[in-house]
Design a protein around this motif. Structure first.
Motif, mmCIF file in Angstrom:
data_model
loop_
_atom_site.group_PDB
_atom_site.id
_atom_site.type_symbol
_atom_site.label_atom_id
_atom_site.label_comp_id
_atom_site.label_asym_id
_atom_site.label_seq_id
_atom_site.Cartn_x
_atom_site.Cartn_y
_atom_site.Cartn_z
ATOM 1 N N ARG A 6 -11.311 -11.772 -2.957
ATOM 2 C CA ARG A 6 -11.715 -11.345 -1.605
ATOM 3 C C ARG A 6 -11.101 -10.014 -1.186
ATOM 4 N NH1 ARG A 6 -12.513 -16.778 0.224
ATOM 5 N NH2 ARG A 6 -10.294 -17.216 0.339
ATOM 6 N N HIS A 7 -10.143 -9.501 -1.960
ATOM 7 C CA HIS A 7 -9.419 -8.306 -1.520
ATOM 8 C C HIS A 7 -9.645 -7.109 -2.426
ATOM 9 C CE1 HIS A 7 -7.221 -10.513 1.555
ATOM 10 N NE2 HIS A 7 -7.184 -11.492 0.685
ATOM 11 N N ARG A 8 -9.370 -5.928 -1.867
ATOM 12 C CA ARG A 8 -9.439 -4.684 -2.655
ATOM 13 C C ARG A 8 -8.024 -4.222 -2.948
ATOM 14 N NH1 ARG A 8 -10.937 -0.507 0.238
ATOM 15 N NH2 ARG A 8 -11.038 -1.651 2.198
ATOM 16 N N PHE A 9 -7.777 -3.854 -4.195
ATOM 17 C CA PHE A 9 -6.461 -3.357 -4.604
ATOM 18 C C PHE A 9 -6.634 -1.940 -5.132
ATOM 19 C CE2 PHE A 9 -6.845 -7.899 -5.311
ATOM 20 C CZ PHE A 9 -5.753 -8.406 -4.622
ATOM 21 N N ALA A 10 -5.837 -1.028 -4.596
ATOM 22 C CA ALA A 10 -5.909 0.356 -5.078
ATOM 23 C C ALA A 10 -4.497 0.919 -5.022
ATOM 24 C CB ALA A 10 -6.854 1.165 -4.183
ATOM 25 N N PHE A 11 -4.320 2.113 -5.612
ATOM 26 C CA PHE A 11 -3.004 2.758 -5.578
ATOM 27 C C PHE A 11 -3.152 4.168 -5.045
ATOM 28 C CE2 PHE A 11 -2.496 -0.650 -8.564
ATOM 29 C CZ PHE A 11 -1.214 -1.119 -8.310
ATOM 30 N N ASP A 12 -2.182 4.593 -4.238
ATOM 31 C CA ASP A 12 -2.212 5.995 -3.805
ATOM 32 C C ASP A 12 -1.585 6.860 -4.903
ATOM 33 O OD1 ASP A 12 0.549 5.919 -3.587
ATOM 34 O OD2 ASP A 12 0.586 5.813 -1.390
ATOM 35 N N GLY A 48 1.611 5.872 -6.433
ATOM 36 C CA GLY A 48 1.692 4.565 -7.088
ATOM 37 C C GLY A 48 1.981 3.423 -6.125
ATOM 38 N N ASN A 49 1.854 3.673 -4.802
ATOM 39 C CA ASN A 49 2.056 2.584 -3.832
ATOM 40 C C ASN A 49 0.773 1.774 -3.699
ATOM 41 O OD1 ASN A 49 4.718 3.438 -3.025
ATOM 42 N ND2 ASN A 49 3.674 5.166 -2.039
ATOM 43 N N LEU A 50 0.921 0.452 -3.653
ATOM 44 C CA LEU A 50 -0.276 -0.384 -3.583
ATOM 45 C C LEU A 50 -0.902 -0.370 -2.194
ATOM 46 C CD1 LEU A 50 -1.231 -3.445 -5.393
ATOM 47 C CD2 LEU A 50 -1.433 -3.584 -2.918
ATOM 48 N N LEU A 51 -2.236 -0.262 -2.177
ATOM 49 C CA LEU A 51 -2.990 -0.366 -0.933
ATOM 50 C C LEU A 51 -3.798 -1.657 -1.002
ATOM 51 C CD1 LEU A 51 -4.343 3.319 -0.846
ATOM 52 C CD2 LEU A 51 -2.286 2.413 0.270
ATOM 53 N N LEU A 52 -3.526 -2.542 -0.056
ATOM 54 C CA LEU A 52 -4.261 -3.806 0.002
ATOM 55 C C LEU A 52 -5.347 -3.650 1.068
ATOM 56 C CD1 LEU A 52 -4.555 -6.865 -0.718
ATOM 57 C CD2 LEU A 52 -2.793 -7.323 0.997
#
Ligand code: DC
Length: 221
Positions: free
Chosen positions: A65-71, A74-78
Motif C-alpha cells: 500500500r505504500h511508496r518507498f523512495a530515496f532522496d 539516501g534518506n528514505l521517503l515513505l
C-alpha cells in the motif's frame, strides 16, 4: 547490460554497512539505497495501522500500500515524506527484523528494490542483495565483525541519540535479530559465493570505503 554497476554490500547488523555504503556511494557518485530502511518503514507503517508484526499476509498487504523512495542523500521517503529517525529506534529494529521474515513482505519488497537499482550506478546495502535482490550485481561485498564489536558500535550510535540502553541489552537483542535474520526460510543473511568478504573488526570505515571504491573503479573504470 547496465552502463554502470550495481554494488551490493551485505552483512549483519551493526557491522557498519550504512556508513560504508554511504561513503562508497559518495566516492563513486552513485545513489545509496539502504534496504533495511524499507523494512523498518514497513514495521513503522504496520504499527501506525495497528497491524501485528507477526501477521505475514497483513503486513505484506500493508507493504504494497505504500511508496518507498530515496532522496539524493539516501534518506528514505515513505509515501513522499521523510521518516527520519522514527525508523531508527530499538523498537523498529525489532519490528523490521520481525516483518522481514515473512515471505509476503519479502515478495512485496523485491520488485521495489529491483526497480530502484535496475539501471546501475547504485550502492545497495542489506542482507540478501548479493544473493536474492541482485544476484547479477557486478560487485558484491560481505562485511563481518564479531558480535561484541558490532554491539559496541550500535551502543555508541544509540547513545548519541539519547536512547537509554545498556551494552548488554543491545548485545542480547542483536543476537536474537541476527539469529532470526540468518535462520529465516526466505532470503536469509548469507554471503553470496561470488562476494568478497571484508573483516571490519579492526579496520576503520574509511579504509573499507577506500578498498571497495578502488575495487569497483579498477573493474569498471
Ligand atoms: O540494516 P538494518 O538494521 O536497518 O535492517 C533492519 C532489518 O531489516 C534487519 O533485522 C533485517 C531486515 N533486512 C532484511 O531482511 N533484508 C534486507 N535486505 C535489509 C534488511
Amino acid at each position: 547490460m547496465r552502463n554502470k554497476p550495481v554494488v551490493a554490500i551485505d552483512g549483519p547488523s551493526g557491522v557498519g554497512k550504512s556508513t560504508v555504503a554511504k561513503g562508497v556511494a559518495a566516492a563513486l557518485n552513485f545513489q545509496f539505497i539502504d534496504t533495511g530502511a524499507i523494512y523498518r518503514s514497513v514495521a513503522l507503517a504496520a504499527k501506525r495501522n495497528k497491524i501485528d508484526w507477526h501477521d505475514g499476509p497483513k503486513v505484506g498487504e500493508e507493504a504494497l500500500r505504500h511508496r518507498f523512495a530515496f532522496d539524493g542523500d539516501g534518506n528514505l521517503l515513505l509515501d513522499g515524506g521523510p521518516v527520519g529517525d522514527l525508523i531508527r529506534t530499538t523498537e523498529m529494529s525489532e519490528g523490521a527484523s520481525t516483518v522481514a521474515k515473512h515471505p509476503e513482505v519479502r515478495d512485496a519488497l523485491l520488485d521495489i528494490q529491483r526497480l530502484l537499482g535496475k539501471d546501475g550506478g547504485v550502492v545497495l546495502e542489506g542482507r540478501d542483495i548479493g544473493t536474492v535482490v541482485f544476484p547479477d550485481a557486478e560487485a558484491k561485498f560481505f562485511l563481518v565483525a564479531s558480535s561484541k564489536e558490532r554491539a559496541r558500535r550500535r551502543y555508541l550510535q544509540l547513545k548519541e541519540k539519547d536512547e537509554s540502553v545498556t551494552l548488554d541489552e543491545i548485545e542480547k537483542a542483536q543476537q536474537i535479530r541476527d539469529e532470526r535474520d540468518a535462520n529465516r526460510l526466505v532470503a536469509p543473511l548469507r554471503k553470496a559465493n561470488d562476494a568478497e568478504e571484508i573483516n571490519c573488526e579492526k579496520t576503520s570505515a574509511a579504509e573499507v570505503i577506500n578498498h571497495i571504491t578502488h575495487s569497483v573503479v579498477s573493474r569498471f573504470p
